[in-house]
Scaffold this motif. Structure first.
Motif, PDB file in Angstrom:
ATOM      1  N   CYS A 176       0.786  -1.065  -0.329  1.00 15.81           N
ATOM      2  CA  CYS A 176       0.375   0.179   0.050  1.00 15.81           C
ATOM      3  C   CYS A 176       1.187   1.593  -0.482  1.00 15.81           C
ATOM      4  N   CYS A 178       0.328   2.344   3.845  1.00 17.38           N
ATOM      5  CA  CYS A 178       0.322   1.891   4.897  1.00 17.38           C
ATOM      6  C   CYS A 178       1.813   0.799   4.459  1.00 17.38           C
ATOM      7  N   HIS A 238      -7.074  -0.020  -0.432  1.00 21.06           N
ATOM      8  CA  HIS A 238      -6.837  -1.264   0.380  1.00 21.06           C
ATOM      9  C   HIS A 238      -7.985  -1.175   1.637  1.00 21.06           C
ATOM     10  N   CYS A 289      -6.264   1.721   5.210  1.00 19.32           N
ATOM     11  CA  CYS A 289      -6.383   2.779   5.386  1.00 19.32           C
ATOM     12  C   CYS A 289      -7.801   3.383   4.193  1.00 19.32           C
TER      13      CYS A 289
HETATM   14 ZN    ZN Z   1      -3.178   1.479   3.094  1.00 17.19          ZN
END
Ligand code: ZN
Lengths: 98, 209
Positions: free
Chosen positions: A6, A9, A59, A63
């Motif tokens: 990601c 993240c 995601h 997030c």
């Molecule tokens: Zn994420």
């Protein structure tokens, strides 16, 4: 199970993500002038290359942001990811439309 | 006559079982936490909006993904590039929503009271990481997941907002309707730790015998 990176993240398990179809589809510049055939192609027709393919992924479990990923459709290997608006991480092959 | 409904903690029915587990397994303490006010904050991360919100909260918004910071009576948690969760032990949710909403609305932001969305479970002790790792794919060692980091990820089959409060101290925010599942997952998974304790003290005892 593979990890998908990601852009915010970092590397997370594949099950945290959701597929969103082909990326980089430009909205028609003059939508009023489109024929039914053009609309059908814009809305429904997608490339289906054998090799690197730019896709939207979300995601979901993290997030909840959308981003672009280039995935090799032969191996299911992710070649790179990027935030929306950023240049594609890897060049992709586009199938020539007949 | 209609029954009077009393508000109960979503994990009220697991409290006793979790307490029994904590007493039975050394190095593990699990308990439901008191509910807190929670407000979801959306505002552009760079520019005057984030600054104004930081001033109103008394602490800068954590810009680094997967981190959280302390506020006077709660936490400010990164949820996304333009989204944070504010928790407050003493605050009134409606009041927070109104005050912060007023601050961020000038910058096309939003503040929404989400206090009813989640509840939290606390996991502490030297076996806490061991237990979590049986259902969570993240590297939770203190070097990779130190105090001050957080992650929205899976534990078992449910999504949690996992916070590292210390080296052996975790807070798991979970949707209220999934809280029972998470508590049951903890109780079920911890059976493994009861049967074969694998923390250093237990292993030392074994080798002595
Ligand atoms: Zn994420």
């Amino acid at each position: 199970m593979q990890l998908i990176h990601c852009p915010w993240c970092g590397p997370r398990e594949e099950v945290e993500f959701h597929y969103g179809g082909q990326a980089e589809l430009a909205y028609p510049e003059r939508p009023a002038e489109l024929s039914d055939q053009d609309w059908a192609e814009y809305v429904f027709y997608r490339d289906n290359p054998k090799g690197p393919f730019a896709e939207r992924w979300s995601h979901n479990a993290g997030c909840r942001r959308w981003f672009t990923a280039v995935r090799d459709t032969r191996t299911y290997r992710f070649l790179g990811t990027a935030k929306p608006g950023e240049p594609l991480p890897v060049t992709q092959q586009r199938e020539a439309r007949v | 006559m209609a029954d009077t409904l009393f508000r109960t903690h979503p994990l009220a029915h697991r409290r006793a079982a979790l307490a029994e587990l904590s007493a039975a397994v050394g190095g593990l303490s699990v308990y439901p936490e008191d509910e807190v006010a929670a407000v979801d904050l959306r505002v552009g991360p760079v520019g005057p909006g984030g600054d104004a919100l930081g001033r109103a909260l008394g602490t800068a918004l954590p810009a680094e993904p997967n981190t959280w910071t302390h506020t006077a009576d709660g936490q400010l948690i990164w949820l996304g590039p333009d989204e944070w969760l504010l928790t407050s032990a003493g605050g009134d949710p409606a009041e927070l929503e109104r005050e912060l909403g007023w601050v961020v609305s000038a910058f096309d932001g939003a503040a929404v009271d989400v206090s009813a969305q989640r509840t939290s479970l606390r996991l502490r002790g030297e076996l806490a990481r061991e237990l979590l790792s049986l259902g969570c794919s993240l590297d939770l060692r203190p070097t990779a997941f130190p105090a001050g980091t957080c992650a929205q990820t899976h534990v078992g089959q449910t999504v949690v907002l996992l916070l590292a409060l210390g080296a052996d101290d975790f807070r798991l925010f979970v949707r209220q309707s999934f809280a029972g599942y998470l508590a049951d997952w903890v109780l079920d998974t911890a059976e493994e730790l009861r049967a074969a304790p694998c923390h250093p003290a237990a292993l030392a005892n074994l080798s002595e015998e």
